[in-house]
Design an enzyme around this catalytic site. Structure first.
Site, PDB file in Angstrom:
ATOM      1  N   ASP A 263       0.859  -1.171   0.000  1.00  0.00           N
ATOM      2  CA  ASP A 263       0.000   0.000   0.000  1.00  0.00           C
ATOM      3  C   ASP A 263       0.908   1.237   0.000  1.00  0.00           C
ATOM      4  O   ASP A 263       2.125   1.158   0.149  1.00  0.00           O
ATOM      5  CB  ASP A 263      -0.962  -0.011   1.204  1.00  0.00           C
ATOM      6  CG  ASP A 263      -2.180   0.872   0.964  1.00  0.00           C
ATOM      7  OD1 ASP A 263      -3.214   0.662   1.613  1.00  0.00           O
ATOM      8  OD2 ASP A 263      -2.097   1.765   0.093  1.00  0.00           O
TER       9      ASP A 263
HETATM   10  C1  GLC Z   1      -4.349   4.383  -0.197  1.00  0.00           C
HETATM   11  C2  GLC Z   1      -5.241   3.245   0.221  1.00  0.00           C
HETATM   12  C3  GLC Z   1      -5.353   2.163  -0.811  1.00  0.00           C
HETATM   13  C4  GLC Z   1      -5.187   2.744  -2.200  1.00  0.00           C
HETATM   14  C5  GLC Z   1      -3.767   3.256  -2.298  1.00  0.00           C
HETATM   15  C6  GLC Z   1      -3.472   3.878  -3.675  1.00  0.00           C
HETATM   16  O1  GLC Z   1      -3.614   4.839   0.912  1.00  0.00           O
HETATM   17  O2  GLC Z   1      -4.967   2.618   1.458  1.00  0.00           O
HETATM   18  O3  GLC Z   1      -6.614   1.524  -0.617  1.00  0.00           O
HETATM   19  O4  GLC Z   1      -5.440   1.743  -3.177  1.00  0.00           O
HETATM   20  O5  GLC Z   1      -3.467   4.188  -1.292  1.00  0.00           O
HETATM   21  O6  GLC Z   1      -4.205   5.050  -3.832  1.00  0.00           O
END
Ligand code: GLC
Length: 741
Positions: A263
């Site tokens: 993430d």
């Molecule tokens: C965010 C979220 C995740 C998302 C990622 C990319 O922090 O936790 O769900 O897909 O970043 O935007």
């Protein structure tokens, strides 16, 4: 490309080129205007060479933009490996559905699969290759803002949706159709302590395997191409560096050989967690855990080469990760067509079409939960004269926080839908009050203060609005109040400890109630709110969630009877925050409330609130009344070789057709570990004809009774079971049977 060619390509790559395939950066790093890059580049700390080699792009869509970036990139690299475009397309692309916690109340995975196929089709035209969906984190804590994206508190139902969403997203996946799905957030992100986002997660392996892992496993079994790690720890180790989770369970036990992406910044956060010494250590731990792509940090870019060159990391680990990435790009047909369906023409003809919007309308109509209908005040006659009051009555902010690619201008407001339905002469609208009294928290989202100013009424406007609301209420038969939490009070980092409606909205509702009019409350939220007082005061109550681009039309169809509501809750609504976590498949304890062996006080209960939630899992009303009767089972003894057929009759007592979600729960009365008071094991959504009785049957097998026993073996145990069939987790008929192994 043939696999042999792909292998040759891998072997020809330099170490830097390989590392580039394991880095994901956001769009500004791929702009041609290098001057724009100075700030972000310095902030991130990646050198120009590695930026130029980074192999995937975060959250850039739009056919023209995608084509430009892909062309520019391929003109500047020697290896000829196209970029992979990944985006948050969570519950709709341009046609936006209700939030997942909303559409999970349809109890219709097939409908959701169809919706996700449409979502992928729109996104392919917009140049997307991968979507960071489905999000299948189990949630039992409405303080957590990301309830919004979840599928509720039950793993059986969440697993069915997980499978359906992956199948919809990846339907006919190839060079021009479908997106690669990326199930997230692995794992157990929804169990953050205190409902506070990014917080610690700690639970027994039994609970993890029994309740929190199954929805991810369902996505793996459905063939998801990617997995995203979660920010949280699991048993003391952050998921992104957790080899037990990623390698032992996900890859070895479940057989997942696709791409794992961290993430956002989660690799670097291994340091902040206190699990890694520095970026080099974080890089080593994440890659050895088999996390393939580092989203938006400098860790992999700045440390992998050194780790290999100093012998701390075997280069074969990098080759394995790069191979998985190349295989994904190959499967998407990018080597043959790097632009893969990105089409400005299709963007004009195939996105946000009437047909797509009709599917969104169908999902939204089946997502609105009727929670109260005193004296059948609903549906309203189309001749009704109504006052439509509240900050959501004429708002376009109906899509929720993660509708990244939706356009607010597409959203019809409730006022517009009402006027279309019954004519503007019968609708007296006024805002009545602000959404919130204080918007300071929006500043943390980087929302400029002048934007916030648009929300806020001046003092005199507040007085005037309040007076107008009361005046309109006095003139009509029924008042419709459209109230709720602000869209930015939920979603990621939207954790809250007080879940009641905003204070000024409650005050306005109280003043309207004092007029003695019939009041129907519609609540907009990304989570279960605490509606205990409102429930007592109003005549009708509909939970609308953030219902998406077609939400207002859906709501109006329900309110005026063109759609008989059939939605059933998938997450419990607490009486108050003190009950949290409150969920249906809990445990009886040694001193249940109705204990016969302990006096009234010394049992498991609160002195100041009931144990039961305000609204339970599976609850929801319809315009038709039903009676469940004649529950029968084919035998009271189940063996490994046989099954039980349970039948029940559902009588529709009204003269209107309607859909009913008949729910099957089973309780294992005794086990080598204590067992939940009930567990959802099946359901059927059935159309009931007016004034008719429908017989419905379910098959029960030994396999449905398996669980993680005392030594974590997944098997059933002989003994007595209760079988429950009914309209929700509180209202059912029950019969006993025995498993004899
Ligand atoms: C965010 C979220 C995740 C998302 C990622 C990319 O922090 O936790 O769900 O897909 O970043 O935007």
């Amino acid at each position: 490309m043939e696999i042999s060619q792909l292998k040759e390509l891998l072997n020809k790559l330099s170490l830097e080129e390989k590392i580039g395939q394991l880095i994901q950066l956001s769009g500004e790093f791929f702009s041609e205007d290098q001057a724009m890059l100075v700030g972000p580049q310095q902030k991130l700390g990646i050198n120009q060479e590695m930026i130029g080699l980074s192999g995937s792009v975060l959250n850039v869509t739009g056919a023209k933009k995608v084509r430009e970036i892909q062309t520019n990139y391929l003109n500047n690299v020697d290896h000829g490996i196209p970029l992979l475009f990944m985006s948050d397309i969570i519950y709709g692309y341009r046609t936006v559905y209700p939030i997942p916690l909303g559409f999970s109340t349809t109890w219709d995975p097939e409908l959701i699969e169809k919706g996700y196929e449409i979502m992928a089709d729109e996104a392919v035209a917009g140049g997307a290759h991968v979507t960071f969906a489905p999000m299948v984190d189990l949630v039992r804590d409405p303080r957590w803002g990301r309830c919004l994206e979840s599928l509720g508190e039950d793993h059986f139902l969440s697993s069915l949706y997980s499978q359906a969403m992956v199948k919809g997203i990846q339907k006919e996946l190839g060079a021009t159709k479908g997106l690669a799905a990326c199930v997230k957030h692995f794992a157990a992100y929804g169990a953050a302590e205190g409902g506070r986002d990014y917080n610690n997660v700690d639970m027994s392996e039994r609970r993890l395997r029994s309740e929190y892992l199954p929805p991810y496993k369902a996505a793996i079994d459905a063939g998801t191409k990617m997995v995203m790690t979660s920010f949280n720890t699991v048993d003391g180790v952050p998921a992104t560096g957790n080899k037990w989770l990623l390698n032992d369970i996900l890859r070895k036990e479940w057989g997942f050989d696709g791409v794992i992406i961290s993430d956002y910044a989660a690799v670097q956060e291994l340091i902040t967690h206190g699990y890694a010494e520095d970026e080099s250590d974080a890089t080593l731990k994440a890659l050895e855990a088999t996390n393939d792509i580092d989203m938006k940090t400098s860790c992999y870019a700045n440390n992998l080469a050194d780790l290999v060159n100093t012998g701390k990391l075997d280069s074969s680990k990098i080759d394995e990760a790069v191979w998985r990435v190349l295989c994904l790009k190959n499967e998407l047909g990018l080597f043959e067509d790097p632009y893969r369906g990105a089409s400005e023409e299709r963007e004009l003809t195939d996105i946000f079409t009437k047909e797509n919007r009709e599917t969104a309308l169908e999902i939204a109509e089946n997502s609105m939960v009727l929670l109260k209908n005193k004296e059948n005040i609903l549906p309203l006659a189309k001749s009704s004269k109504v006052a439509l009051i509240g900050p959501y009555a004429d708002s376009q902010e109906l899509m929720g926080l993660w509708a990244v690619h939706g356009q607010m201008s597409d959203v019809k407001t409730l006022k517009e839908a009402f006027e279309e339905k019954i004519g503007s002469k019968q609708v007296h609208y006024t805002k009545g009050c602000d959404m919130l009294e204080n918007y300071d928290f929006l500043g943390e989202f980087g929302i400029p203060i002048q934007v916030i100013g648009n929300y806020q009424l001046t003092e005199e406007e507040k007085q005037a609005e309040h007076a107008k609301a009361l005046a309109y209420a006095k003139q009509v038969d029924v008042v419709i109040m459209a109230l709720g939490e602000h869209t930015l009070q939920s979603g990621e980092a939207g954790s809250r400890t007080q879940l009641r409606l905003p204070e000024k909205q409650r005050e306005l509702l109280n003043d309207i109630i004092k007029l003695g009019k019939k009041v129907i409350l519609i609540t907009f939220s990304g989570r279960p709110l605490v509606l205990t007082e409102e429930f007592e005061m109003v005549d009708g109550l509909i939970q609308a969630w953030f219902p998406g681009t077609e939400g207002a039309r859906a709501l109006t169809n329900i309110i005026f009877g063109d759609k008989n509501p059939s939605a059933r809750l998938t997450q419990s609504f607490p009486h108050n925050e003190g009950q949290i976590p409150v969920y249906y498949n809990s445990f009886i304890t040694g001193r249940p409330e109705n204990s016969e062996t302990h006096s009234g006080r010394f049992v498991s209960k609160y002195l100041d609130a009931p144990n039961q939630p305000l609204f339970s899992f599976g609850y929801g009303l319809s315009y038709h009344e039903t009676k469940y009767k004649n529950l029968e089972i084919s035998t009271t003894e189940l063996t490994l070789q046989t099954s039980i057929v349970a039948t029940i009759e559902v009588e529709n007592l009204s003269d209107s057709q309607g859909e009913e979600v008949i729910q099957l729960y089973i309780q294992d009365q005794k086990g080598s570990v204590v067992r939940p008071v009930k567990e959802l094991k099946g359901f059927k959504k059935v159309l009931l004809e007016p004034l008719s009785t429908t017989k419905v049957e379910f098959e029960i097998t030994e396999e449905m009774l398996r669980f993680y026993t005392r030594d974590l073996t997944f098997e059933s145990e002989s003994g007595l079971f209760n079988l429950m069939l009914g309209k929700n987790s509180d209202e059912f008929l029950q019969v006993e049977f025995e498993l004899i192994k």
